[in-house]
Design an enzyme around this catalytic site. Structure first.
Site, PDB file in Angstrom:
ATOM      1  N   HIS A  83      43.355  32.951  40.546  1.00 16.33           N
ATOM      2  CA  HIS A  83      43.368  34.190  41.324  1.00 16.33           C
ATOM      3  C   HIS A  83      44.268  33.964  42.535  1.00 16.33           C
ATOM      4  CE1 HIS A  83      42.039  38.168  42.019  1.00 16.33           C
ATOM      5  NE2 HIS A  83      41.252  37.916  43.042  1.00 16.33           N
ATOM      6  N   HIS A 142      34.691  34.085  44.788  1.00 16.96           N
ATOM      7  CA  HIS A 142      35.808  33.931  45.720  1.00 16.96           C
ATOM      8  C   HIS A 142      35.556  34.805  46.937  1.00 16.96           C
ATOM      9  CE1 HIS A 142      36.870  37.491  43.392  1.00 16.96           C
ATOM     10  NE2 HIS A 142      37.796  37.801  44.292  1.00 16.96           N
ATOM     11  N   HIS A 160      37.257  37.294  48.496  1.00 19.05           N
ATOM     12  CA  HIS A 160      37.733  38.658  48.715  1.00 19.05           C
ATOM     13  C   HIS A 160      36.555  39.548  49.090  1.00 19.05           C
ATOM     14  CE1 HIS A 160      41.747  38.199  46.346  1.00 19.05           C
ATOM     15  NE2 HIS A 160      41.905  37.980  47.633  1.00 19.05           N
ATOM     16  N   HIS A 173      33.630  44.563  36.599  1.00 21.18           N
ATOM     17  CA  HIS A 173      34.749  44.633  37.541  1.00 21.18           C
ATOM     18  C   HIS A 173      35.768  45.652  37.045  1.00 21.18           C
ATOM     19  CE1 HIS A 173      37.900  43.128  40.351  1.00 21.18           C
ATOM     20  NE2 HIS A 173      36.859  42.735  41.069  1.00 21.18           N
ATOM     21  N   ASP A 212      37.319  37.171  39.045  1.00 22.71           N
ATOM     22  CA  ASP A 212      38.704  37.633  39.048  1.00 22.71           C
ATOM     23  C   ASP A 212      39.649  36.492  38.679  1.00 22.71           C
ATOM     24  OD1 ASP A 212      37.249  39.649  40.124  1.00 22.71           O
ATOM     25  OD2 ASP A 212      38.533  39.978  41.865  1.00 22.71           O
ATOM     26  N   ASP A 218      35.388  42.499  48.416  1.00 26.85           N
ATOM     27  CA  ASP A 218      34.532  43.219  47.467  1.00 26.85           C
ATOM     28  C   ASP A 218      33.536  42.303  46.771  1.00 26.85           C
ATOM     29  OD1 ASP A 218      36.882  42.167  46.223  1.00 26.85           O
ATOM     30  OD2 ASP A 218      36.533  43.401  44.447  1.00 26.85           O
TER      31      ASP A 218
END
EC number: 3.1.26.11
Length: 313
Positions: free
Chosen positions: A141, A63, A65, A270, A212, A67
């Site tokens: 998510h 995804h 994001h 994670h 995530d 990080d």
């Protein structure tokens, strides 16, 4: 086949865990390295490993994001400087192409190789070559997020040379016909079936990568009967409500999935920066109470994925 963890932290880099990046080392299988997410600082992590950027030919983004993607432009640039001139394919949610192209254009970065973009708009098969098939499934998510299931194709059975020698079948080009499973007429007039001299095919290995996500039914599709399940573990079981509020999973939820899906090994990654030292061990201990073969991984851990010799086709 090996899995190397270049970043096992969540959110922001920490002293002991960099943000997300997992390398699937397929050097013996296809002389390649595949990356799953490329968090900030991935280049520095690679410098501390023996991975070669030019060997990376596929990158899978779960995804968008930061990080999970902020290390991508720098890595792509360095690959060009370090002798990478073969095409590279990036898989990920819609928007990954814009992110990379804008980053390269604004920084006036010129690459020595072609990037092929495969933006995933619906779940299903995204890779199907002569050695591997990869499936993507939607997770739950805050933004579009995918988990990946990597299935290695079964390996053909090996030629049973000792059995051929016992049958007094001379070596030579005829072995190639026998290995192909053909019916062969020998010089002495005997007719043999090549299939009688080939061992059982070895079942390929399966790696499941779940980024995530909240607990959701698609995770089971990704994980079912996997040799290794790599699963996010941002929260402990005591923080299940926080995990749900922030669209993440707990260690025990990951362990419950591993048990239900009949996986062989669970690797938790994670990890929140709150969990260091004894607290990280606590995450592992809690998960093991549900699924025994669980490990909380650290940056630079390398995990071998051997064949299961008991699993033949």
């Amino acid at each position: 086949m090996q899995i190397e963890f270049l970043g096992t932290g969540s959110g922001v880099p920490g002293k002991f865990r960099n943000v997300s990046c997992t390398a699937l080392r397929l050097l013996d299988e296809c002389n390649s390295v595949w990356l799953f997410d490329v968090g900030e600082g991935t280049q520095q992590q690679i410098l501390r490993s023996n991975l070669k950027p030019r060997k990376i030919n596929k990158i899978f983004i779960t995804h968008l994001h930061g990080d999970h993607i902020f290390g991508l432009p720098g890595l792509l640039s360095s690959r060009s400087f370090q002798g990478g001139n073969t095409p590279l394919t990036i898989y990920g949610p819609k928007g990954i192409k814009d992110f990379v192209q804008v980053s390269l254009r604004v920084s006036k970065t010129k690459l020595s190789y072609k990037i092929i973009y495969n933006e995933i708009t619906e779940p299903g098969k995204i890779v199907d070559d002569d050695k591997f098939t990869v499936y993507a499934e939607a997770l739950d998510h805050q933004i579009a997020c995918f988990g990946y299931r990597v299935e290695e194709h079964d390996h053909p059975g090996e030629l049973m040379v000792d059995k051929l020698k016992d049958a007094q079948i001379p070596s030579g080009p005829i072995y190639g016909q026998i290995k192909a499973g053909k019916q062969v007429t020998l010089p002495d007039g005997r007719v043999i079936n090549g299939k009688d001299f080939i061992g059982h095919a070895q079942k390929g290995r399966t790696i499941a990568i779940i980024g995530d996500t909240r607990k959701n039914p698609n995770s089971y599709k990704i994980a079912k009967n996997a040799d290794v399940l790599i699963h996010e573990s941002t929260f402990s079981k005591e923080e299940a409500s926080l995990a749900r509020n922030y669209y993440h999973s707990t260690n025990v939820q990951a362990a419950a999935l591993a048990k239900k899906a009949n996986v062989k090994k669970l690797l938790l990654t994670h990890i929140s920066s709150r969990y260091t030292g004894k607290m990280a061990n606590m995450l592992q201990k809690q998960a093991r109470s549900v699924f025994k073969n669980t490990y909380v991984v650290k940056d630079f851990d390398v995990v071998d994925v051997p064949f299961d010799k008991n699993q033949t086709v």
